[in-house]
Write an enzyme that holds these catalytic residues in place. Structure first.
Site, mmCIF file in Angstrom:
data_model
loop_
_atom_site.group_PDB
_atom_site.id
_atom_site.type_symbol
_atom_site.label_atom_id
_atom_site.label_comp_id
_atom_site.label_asym_id
_atom_site.label_seq_id
_atom_site.Cartn_x
_atom_site.Cartn_y
_atom_site.Cartn_z
ATOM 1 N N ARG A 189 36.470 43.922 27.716
ATOM 2 C CA ARG A 189 35.773 43.757 28.991
ATOM 3 C C ARG A 189 35.071 42.403 29.118
ATOM 4 N NH1 ARG A 189 34.579 47.662 32.668
ATOM 5 N NH2 ARG A 189 34.439 49.540 31.407
ATOM 6 N N ASP A 248 43.943 48.470 43.468
ATOM 7 C CA ASP A 248 45.180 49.057 42.932
ATOM 8 C C ASP A 248 45.775 49.944 44.036
ATOM 9 O OD1 ASP A 248 46.593 51.286 41.189
ATOM 10 O OD2 ASP A 248 46.323 49.603 39.831
ATOM 11 N N SER A 249 45.543 51.252 43.983
ATOM 12 C CA SER A 249 46.074 52.134 45.029
ATOM 13 C C SER A 249 45.327 51.982 46.345
ATOM 14 C CB SER A 249 45.988 53.592 44.576
ATOM 15 O OG SER A 249 44.633 54.009 44.537
ATOM 16 N N THR A 261 39.766 53.820 45.782
ATOM 17 C CA THR A 261 38.345 53.560 45.548
ATOM 18 C C THR A 261 37.715 52.875 46.754
ATOM 19 O OG1 THR A 261 38.813 53.306 43.198
ATOM 20 C CG2 THR A 261 36.700 52.446 43.983
ATOM 21 N N GLU A 284 34.316 44.359 44.082
ATOM 22 C CA GLU A 284 35.172 45.198 43.241
ATOM 23 C C GLU A 284 36.037 44.315 42.349
ATOM 24 O OE1 GLU A 284 35.769 47.736 41.725
ATOM 25 O OE2 GLU A 284 37.074 49.175 42.738
ATOM 26 N N LYS A 317 46.606 44.048 43.345
ATOM 27 C CA LYS A 317 47.965 44.398 42.903
ATOM 28 C C LYS A 317 48.694 44.993 44.105
ATOM 29 C CE LYS A 317 47.069 45.967 38.116
ATOM 30 N NZ LYS A 317 47.016 47.191 37.271
HETATM 31 P P1 XMP Z 1 42.296 52.073 43.053
HETATM 32 O O1 XMP Z 1 43.601 52.713 42.698
HETATM 33 O O2 XMP Z 1 41.267 53.080 43.454
HETATM 34 O O3 XMP Z 1 41.852 51.499 41.671
HETATM 35 O O4 XMP Z 1 42.463 50.939 44.018
HETATM 36 C C1 XMP Z 1 40.853 50.641 41.490
HETATM 37 C C2 XMP Z 1 40.346 50.791 40.083
HETATM 38 O O5 XMP Z 1 41.402 50.990 39.141
HETATM 39 C C3 XMP Z 1 41.112 50.365 37.932
HETATM 40 N N1 XMP Z 1 42.222 49.471 37.573
HETATM 41 C C4 XMP Z 1 42.273 48.655 36.514
HETATM 42 N N2 XMP Z 1 41.385 48.422 35.528
HETATM 43 N N3 XMP Z 1 42.876 46.891 34.522
HETATM 44 C C5 XMP Z 1 41.702 47.541 34.537
HETATM 45 O O6 XMP Z 1 40.904 47.323 33.642
HETATM 46 C C6 XMP Z 1 43.824 47.067 35.472
HETATM 47 O O7 XMP Z 1 44.883 46.451 35.419
HETATM 48 C C7 XMP Z 1 43.495 48.007 36.522
HETATM 49 N N4 XMP Z 1 44.191 48.442 37.605
HETATM 50 C C8 XMP Z 1 43.369 49.332 38.221
HETATM 51 C C9 XMP Z 1 39.817 49.626 38.146
HETATM 52 O O8 XMP Z 1 38.784 50.422 37.638
HETATM 53 C C10 XMP Z 1 39.671 49.545 39.637
HETATM 54 O O9 XMP Z 1 38.331 49.520 40.045
HETATM 55 MG MG MG Z 2 36.632 49.350 39.066
#
Ligand code: XMP
Ligand code: MG
Length: 181
Positions: free
Chosen positions: A169, A107-108, A111, A103, A135
């Site tokens: 990208r 983030d949260s 996913t 991956e 993060k």
């Molecule tokens: P979760 O919240 O599910 O998010 O952990 C994971 C997905 O969020 C997107 N994401 C980002 N994409 N720059 C990006 O281009 C960022 O700073 C960023 N923060 C979260 C990403 O798709 C990741 O798989």
């Molecule tokens: Mg992603």
């Protein structure tokens, strides 16, 4: 990195190309060590689209027996990814195989939580995660990362697979975006 000219949207290079490449080699070496005595094929599952460059670089340093697969999810409706939906499933049968989810960014945690729970119902020998960026300030769900590239602050980043509305990208480095109003 003084030869890089950033566009107006980008504030600074957060992680330069050399640093990324060196870290990816280290992660591949860890994976090579950990899966050295595999009893079955390792399936790497790249989460589209963000992981495709990380995955492509990582696999070229792998020495363990492996196959590459992909999954596509839709997430991030208006900045939140609480609603994870499967757009394209994997093709490989995971039963009795070791699975490593690749991956771009944690983030949260929604996913990876969704993917770990989903894949565990498919009878794999193991499911682990390799994540380029984390993060920690954004975590909602606890996720165990087996292989982590870098910890970053809570800023929007682009490049090396990561995008802003499909832009930036394919930059070879990771840059911090200016907050978009
Ligand atoms: P979760 O919240 O599910 O998010 O952990 C994971 C997905 O969020 C997107 N994401 C980002 N994409 N720059 C990006 O281009 C960022 O700073 C960023 N923060 C979260 C990403 O798709 C990741 O798989
Ligand atoms: Mg992603």
């Amino acid at each position: 990195m003084s030869d890089i000219t950033l566009t107006d949207d980008l504030i600074r290079v957060l992680i330069d190309e050399e640093t990324i490449q060196a870290r990816v080699v280290e992660l591949a070496q860890q994976i090579n060590r950990d899966y050295a005595h595999l009893d079955s094929t390792l399936i790497l599952v790249g989460v589209l689209k963000g992981s495709f460059i990380f995955l492509a670089d990582l696999v070229r340093h792998l020495e363990v027996d492996h196959v590459v697969d992909f999954i596509a999810l839709s997430s991030y409706d208006g900045g939140q990814s609480g609603n994870v939906r499967l757009l394209m499933d994997t093709r490989e049968n995971m039963e009795d195989k070791h699975v490593l989810i690749v991956e771009d960014i944690l983030d949260s945690g929604n996913t990876l939580d969704y993917l770990m729970r989903n894949f565990r119902t498919r009878g794999p020998k193991s499911v682990r995660t390799a994540v380029l960026l984390d993060k920690p300030d954004r975590h909602i769900l606890p996720i165990d990362i087996a292989y982590l590239g870098f910890t970053i602050p809570d800023v929007w980043v682009v490049g090396y697979g990561l995008d802003y509305n499909e832009k930036y990208r394919t930059l070879p480095y990771i840059a911090e975006m200016k907050p978009q109003g």
